[in-house]
Motif scaffolding. Sequence first.
Motif, PDB file in Angstrom:
ATOM      1  N   ALA A  79       0.860  -1.061   0.022  1.00  0.00           N
ATOM      2  CA  ALA A  79      -0.075  -0.085   0.119  1.00  0.00           C
ATOM      3  C   ALA A  79       0.973   1.260  -0.070  1.00  0.00           C
ATOM      4  N   ASP A  80       2.009   1.383   0.616  1.00  0.00           N
ATOM      5  CA  ASP A  80       2.693   2.554   0.645  1.00  0.00           C
ATOM      6  C   ASP A  80       3.412   2.468  -0.617  1.00  0.00           C
ATOM      7  N   SER A  81       3.509   1.476  -1.404  1.00  0.00           N
ATOM      8  CA  SER A  81       4.329   1.684  -2.722  1.00  0.00           C
ATOM      9  C   SER A  81       3.228   2.400  -3.727  1.00  0.00           C
ATOM     10  N   ALA A  82       2.110   2.362  -3.345  1.00  0.00           N
ATOM     11  CA  ALA A  82       0.889   2.789  -4.047  1.00  0.00           C
ATOM     12  C   ALA A  82       0.418   4.118  -3.826  1.00  0.00           C
ATOM     13  N   SER A  83       1.165   4.915  -2.741  1.00  0.00           N
ATOM     14  CA  SER A  83       0.581   6.157  -2.000  1.00  0.00           C
ATOM     15  C   SER A  83       1.413   7.171  -2.888  1.00  0.00           C
ATOM     16  N   GLY A  84       0.845   8.329  -2.652  1.00  0.00           N
ATOM     17  CA  GLY A  84       1.303   9.533  -3.062  1.00  0.00           C
ATOM     18  C   GLY A  84       1.259   9.855  -4.448  1.00  0.00           C
ATOM     19  N   ILE A  85       0.369   9.033  -5.326  1.00  0.00           N
ATOM     20  CA  ILE A  85       0.221   9.264  -6.762  1.00  0.00           C
ATOM     21  C   ILE A  85      -1.036  10.295  -6.858  1.00  0.00           C
ATOM     22  N   VAL A  86      -0.381  11.729  -7.325  1.00  0.00           N
ATOM     23  CA  VAL A  86      -1.527  12.761  -7.566  1.00  0.00           C
ATOM     24  C   VAL A  86      -2.738  12.209  -8.423  1.00  0.00           C
ATOM     25  N   GLY A  87      -3.834  12.701  -7.873  1.00  0.00           N
ATOM     26  CA  GLY A  87      -5.213  12.238  -8.463  1.00  0.00           C
ATOM     27  C   GLY A  87      -5.471  10.875  -8.155  1.00  0.00           C
TER      28      GLY A  87
END
Length: 439
Positions: free
Chosen positions: A256-264
């Motif tokens: 889940a952390d690898s998928a975080s911070g993706i704008v939009g």
Amino acid sequence: MTGRPTGAPATGGTARAARDAANARAVARLTGARPVLETVALAGDVVPGMTGRTILVSGPPMPWREYEGGQRRAVIGAALHEGLARDEAEAEKLLADGTITVRPSHDHATVGSLTGVCTASMPVVVVRDEASGRRAFCRMNEGADRASLTFGVWDDGVGARLRHVTDVVSPALAEVLRHLGGLPLTPLIRRALAMGDDLHSRHKAAGALFRAAVLDAVLDLSRGGVTERHRALAAYLRSAEYLFLHLVMAAAKAAADSASGIVGSTLVTAMNLNEKWFGLRVSGLGDRWFTAPLPPVSTLRGRLYDGRTTDDLAYVGGESLITETVGLGGMAAAAAMPLQDHSAGTPPEMLRLTERMYRITLAEHPEYRIPALAYRGVPCGIDVLRVAGTGIVPAIHLGATLRDGGHAGAVLFHPPLEPFRQAAALLSAQPPHTPTTPV
């Protein structure tokens, strides 16, 4: 997008195209994770930002004065276990004035079961996602006893079991993992789903598979004779029913952390609770928590031990909900028919429960599959827009805890809808590709 799309509703134009692209990136990272159990180590040696006076807990941030019940007891017990205070009164004083700090686990790449308490001297499992390089951590399970810090209990027996896990079991398991060069978790999770686990409330198959792998390695290491530490590890593996849950939690956190911070992106990257609040995070909204009060415990349904009822229960926190963010737990109810008395109630209801989850998710996991649904991938990538639009909330399998501390069974938990709506409204109001500053 990795995995098979599950029918996104139209949102129109450039904004939709940008959101779809962001979600495709987030889902690819979530489903492309390759978690490996690297080792067991003391939290103070490996957890980012951990100090000797830090106690990590489950849930969104909350001032110390608001903690009560089992989670508060567990924090005080952890302070005593760590030697940060001589007695409960001193622990209360040091926690109140900030000398001992209480921090949310998620801010330290960590997740914790139920109360979630973790201190510097406690051992944590270390899981690395080979795809992203991210590491995540979860405190080692305390063993079979229903009385533990995890369940909001502190006494001399709890302290003794903690020391045994720290001093004997964890070094022995770390030795095994060094011998193996780490243990990939995806194959075990995939096989366990096919054997009736949901990997949240039920992990009997996963535990057996893990135990077999560890004991095979112990035989290799013990050709000169089985040592006492190896016997202690074997005994622990027989009794620590919830150990594999802690491995899955760390694996899910890394993914889940690898998928975080993706704008939009509208993908949910964390869900948790403390004693009072449910919280969630969304990839495109950074580290911001969206929260709402927990529903009454009377709304929980499931199987409780010893004739207990919901009148005996209380929330003590929990971050095992991270498993649902990758499509396990309640999302995969249809894989775990042995849990029908803990969850939806009957086999058809279990199937319907999971089928509803496809309506609020972005993809189906390419590795984690459900035999009862013709090996369809579990519904993963919870989408706050779909939750807000349909009113369907994620299905969550949750451990039940007694008001006075102790394990009480397992229940089906329905989180409040409001945090999903809050996050959806904020995302819908943003222009495409506009970053959000976490608050």
